[in-house]
Write an enzyme that holds these catalytic residues in place. Structure first.
Site, PDB file in Angstrom:
ATOM      1  N   GLY A   1      13.259  80.013  66.748  1.00  0.00           N
ATOM      2  CA  GLY A   1      12.612  80.326  65.480  1.00  0.00           C
ATOM      3  C   GLY A   1      11.569  79.304  65.094  1.00  0.00           C
ATOM      4  O   GLY A   1      10.364  79.507  65.271  1.00  0.00           O
TER       5      GLY A   1
ATOM      6  N   ARG B   1      15.498  73.729  71.816  1.00  0.00           N
ATOM      7  CA  ARG B   1      14.180  73.076  71.750  1.00  0.00           C
ATOM      8  C   ARG B   1      13.547  72.802  73.101  1.00  0.00           C
ATOM      9  O   ARG B   1      12.348  72.589  73.171  1.00  0.00           O
ATOM     10  CB  ARG B   1      14.293  71.745  70.982  1.00  0.00           C
ATOM     11  CG  ARG B   1      14.705  71.910  69.516  1.00  0.00           C
ATOM     12  CD  ARG B   1      13.643  72.633  68.700  1.00  0.00           C
ATOM     13  NE  ARG B   1      14.075  72.841  67.325  1.00  0.00           N
ATOM     14  CZ  ARG B   1      14.626  73.964  66.861  1.00  0.00           C
ATOM     15  NH1 ARG B   1      14.828  75.005  67.667  1.00  0.00           N
ATOM     16  NH2 ARG B   1      14.978  74.076  65.594  1.00  0.00           N
TER      17      ARG B   1
ATOM     18  N   HIS C   1      21.539  81.737  61.712  1.00  0.00           N
ATOM     19  CA  HIS C   1      20.331  81.954  60.904  1.00  0.00           C
ATOM     20  C   HIS C   1      19.556  80.629  60.776  1.00  0.00           C
ATOM     21  O   HIS C   1      18.960  80.330  59.747  1.00  0.00           O
ATOM     22  CB  HIS C   1      20.713  82.489  59.520  1.00  0.00           C
ATOM     23  CG  HIS C   1      19.693  83.392  58.897  1.00  0.00           C
ATOM     24  ND1 HIS C   1      19.938  84.704  58.594  1.00  0.00           N
ATOM     25  CD2 HIS C   1      18.415  83.177  58.497  1.00  0.00           C
ATOM     26  CE1 HIS C   1      18.876  85.249  58.019  1.00  0.00           C
ATOM     27  NE2 HIS C   1      17.935  84.344  57.949  1.00  0.00           N
TER      28      HIS C   1
ATOM     29  N   LYS D   1      22.787  90.631  64.700  1.00  0.00           N
ATOM     30  CA  LYS D   1      22.418  89.203  64.696  1.00  0.00           C
ATOM     31  C   LYS D   1      23.214  88.463  63.618  1.00  0.00           C
ATOM     32  O   LYS D   1      23.345  88.949  62.498  1.00  0.00           O
ATOM     33  CB  LYS D   1      20.923  89.079  64.402  1.00  0.00           C
ATOM     34  CG  LYS D   1      20.399  87.650  64.215  1.00  0.00           C
ATOM     35  CD  LYS D   1      18.873  87.664  64.076  1.00  0.00           C
ATOM     36  CE  LYS D   1      18.262  86.280  63.956  1.00  0.00           C
ATOM     37  NZ  LYS D   1      18.331  85.722  62.611  1.00  0.00           N
TER      38      LYS D   1
HETATM   39  C1  FMN Z   1      11.179  80.071  58.296  1.00  0.00           C
HETATM   40  C2  FMN Z   1      12.279  80.932  58.808  1.00  0.00           C
HETATM   41  C3  FMN Z   1      12.351  82.264  58.426  1.00  0.00           C
HETATM   42  C4  FMN Z   1      13.348  83.091  58.922  1.00  0.00           C
HETATM   43  N1  FMN Z   1      13.333  84.408  58.575  1.00  0.00           N
HETATM   44  C5  FMN Z   1      14.277  85.229  59.102  1.00  0.00           C
HETATM   45  C6  FMN Z   1      14.248  86.624  58.826  1.00  0.00           C
HETATM   46  O1  FMN Z   1      13.377  87.129  58.110  1.00  0.00           O
HETATM   47  N2  FMN Z   1      15.236  87.397  59.343  1.00  0.00           N
HETATM   48  C7  FMN Z   1      16.223  86.874  60.157  1.00  0.00           C
HETATM   49  O2  FMN Z   1      17.099  87.606  60.615  1.00  0.00           O
HETATM   50  N3  FMN Z   1      16.240  85.564  60.461  1.00  0.00           N
HETATM   51  C8  FMN Z   1      15.299  84.744  59.970  1.00  0.00           C
HETATM   52  N4  FMN Z   1      15.312  83.413  60.294  1.00  0.00           N
HETATM   53  C9  FMN Z   1      16.312  82.905  61.267  1.00  0.00           C
HETATM   54  C10 FMN Z   1      15.759  82.981  62.707  1.00  0.00           C
HETATM   55  O3  FMN Z   1      15.633  84.314  63.116  1.00  0.00           O
HETATM   56  C11 FMN Z   1      16.636  82.258  63.696  1.00  0.00           C
HETATM   57  O4  FMN Z   1      17.956  82.743  63.595  1.00  0.00           O
HETATM   58  C12 FMN Z   1      16.656  80.725  63.560  1.00  0.00           C
HETATM   59  O5  FMN Z   1      15.398  80.272  63.122  1.00  0.00           O
HETATM   60  C13 FMN Z   1      16.998  80.077  64.896  1.00  0.00           C
HETATM   61  O6  FMN Z   1      17.089  78.677  64.758  1.00  0.00           O
HETATM   62  P1  FMN Z   1      15.883  77.672  65.166  1.00  0.00           P
HETATM   63  O7  FMN Z   1      14.860  77.794  64.098  1.00  0.00           O
HETATM   64  O8  FMN Z   1      16.560  76.344  65.174  1.00  0.00           O
HETATM   65  O9  FMN Z   1      15.345  78.082  66.518  1.00  0.00           O
HETATM   66  C14 FMN Z   1      14.322  82.563  59.799  1.00  0.00           C
HETATM   67  C15 FMN Z   1      14.267  81.216  60.180  1.00  0.00           C
HETATM   68  C16 FMN Z   1      13.259  80.409  59.700  1.00  0.00           C
HETATM   69  C17 FMN Z   1      13.208  78.972  60.165  1.00  0.00           C
END
Ligand code: FMN
Length: 343
Positions: A294, A275, A240, A216
């Site tokens: 996410g 979204r 991310h 990822k």
């Molecule tokens: C609050 C928050 C915490 C996250 N924690 C992690 C995590 O622990 N590990 C990880 O690989 N990605 C993490 N991410 C990234 C998400 O897996 C993802 O890539 C991202 O949120 C996708 O974008 P979106 O929020 O616009 O849908 C996090 C994202 C957010 C918003």
């Protein structure tokens, strides 16, 4: 929850936790651009297609799922709602929606697995690899079906701080790492995130867990190819959520080149700013086998498992409508839909 609410992009959580969920890194370019980038694509709908029967299902790593969209790994779910990861797991289990659980989850993996959900573990690799084996073993025992290696985080990027201040003043970091070895110390020698992540880590994770490994945080097509050569089972295009390197290419723009580079050798997933149902259609059209979300999950989680279930239903309705209007009968059928960039 009505369909329109799946498109909201504001913070319904509030306070330091809400700001943490919404925040991006750097000057916020990537977090700001992610959603708009999906809307840069224009669709040429197909004509004379029988869309009487439409399915949202997909097969991921050999297993069937009812929706070709899923919950991305995010931390602090228990800070959003007391049921946290369990609420998300229950809603995903009921809907047949893929779930990826953060290694920093605040709920024991065994409890998540007991919901019967089909889930994958997201993992960071520490400098001293064996420090991760306890966590990985607990995930395997609890029925995780794949390991998602987050490859975009050699160091946690500096994030934009909201007016409510540091989230860790409200939520102690120790409360979110419940699946680590007892007494796990992030500051101990070797526990920091690996800065020398390489193809050998894909093999190592596969050996330790016996599970397929998904990488990822890939945007560069050459990087995607390296993942394939390293034995990854899938590549996940992600910024991310705009929380690591700022000003990277949005996933909606990077996806086609990654899909072309892997040339069908492995599955390709995507996330970032998705979204609504038309965003899903575009992502599927560009070749993503599954699309992860996410923040929308965290926002829906404010209303517990019912909130997440209602959000999955609403997004599913939007996705079915978008597929029908485009003349597609499933996410897989949408792959190769004609799309044109507007800029
Ligand atoms: C609050 C928050 C915490 C996250 N924690 C992690 C995590 O622990 N590990 C990880 O690989 N990605 C993490 N991410 C990234 C998400 O897996 C993802 O890539 C991202 O949120 C996708 O974008 P979106 O929020 O616009 O849908 C996090 C994202 C957010 C918003």
């Amino acid at each position: 929850m009505d369909g329109a609410r799946t498109g909201f992009d504001h913070d319904p959580i509030g306070g330091a936790v809400g700001e943490y969920v919404a925040q991006g890194s750097g000057s916020g370019v990537s977090v700001g651009e992610a959603g708009a980038a999906w809307r840069d694509w224009r669709i040429l709908p197909r004509t004379f297609v029988d869309t009487t029967t439409v399915s949202l299902g997909c097969t991921l790593l050999g297993r069937d799922h009812a929706t070709a969209f899923g919950a991305a790994p995010t931390t602090l779910q228990r800070a959003v709602h007391p049921d946290g990861e369990l609420a998300v797991a229950r809603a995903c289990a009921a809907a047949g929606t893929p779930l990826v659980v953060s290694s920093n989850a605040a709920t024991p993996f065994a409890e998540i697995g007991a919901t019967g959900v089909d889930w994958w573990l997201q993992a960071y690799v520490p400098q001293d690899r064996p420090l991760a084996t306890g966590l990985l073993g607990r995930a395997v025992e609890a029925g995780a079906r794949a390991v998602v290696l987050t490859a975009d985080t050699p160091v946690v990027s500096t994030r934009l701080l909201g007016p409510s201040g540091l989230v860790w003043d409200v939520v102690p970091p120790s409360s979110v790492r419940v699946n680590f070895d007892p007494g796990y110390d992030d500051d101990a020698p070797g526990a920091q995130k690996a800065t020398d992540l390489g193809p050998q880590d894909v093999a190592w994770l596969g050996d330790v867990t016996g599970l397929p490994v998904v990488v990822k945080g890939v945007l560069d097509p050459d990087g995607a190819r390296r993942c394939v050569e390293a034995g990854a089972a899938a590549v996940w295009v992600s910024t991310h959520g705009g929380r690591q390197l700022d000003r990277v290419v949005p996933t909606a723009h990077a996806l086609p080149e990654v899909v072309a580079a892997v040339a069908g050798d492995v599955e390709v997933y995507v996330d970032g700013g998705v979204r609504d149902g038309i965003d899903l259609l575009v992502a599927w059209g560009l070749g993503a086998r599954c699309v992860f979300l996410g923040r929308p999950v965290s926002w829906a989680l404010r209303d517990g498992a019912d909130g997440v279930a209602g959000w999955i239903d609403a997004l599913s309705l939007q996705a079915v409508e978008a597929l029908r209007l485009a003349g597609c009968t499933s996410p897989g059928d949408a792959a190769g839909l004609r799309l044109r960039p507007v800029r």
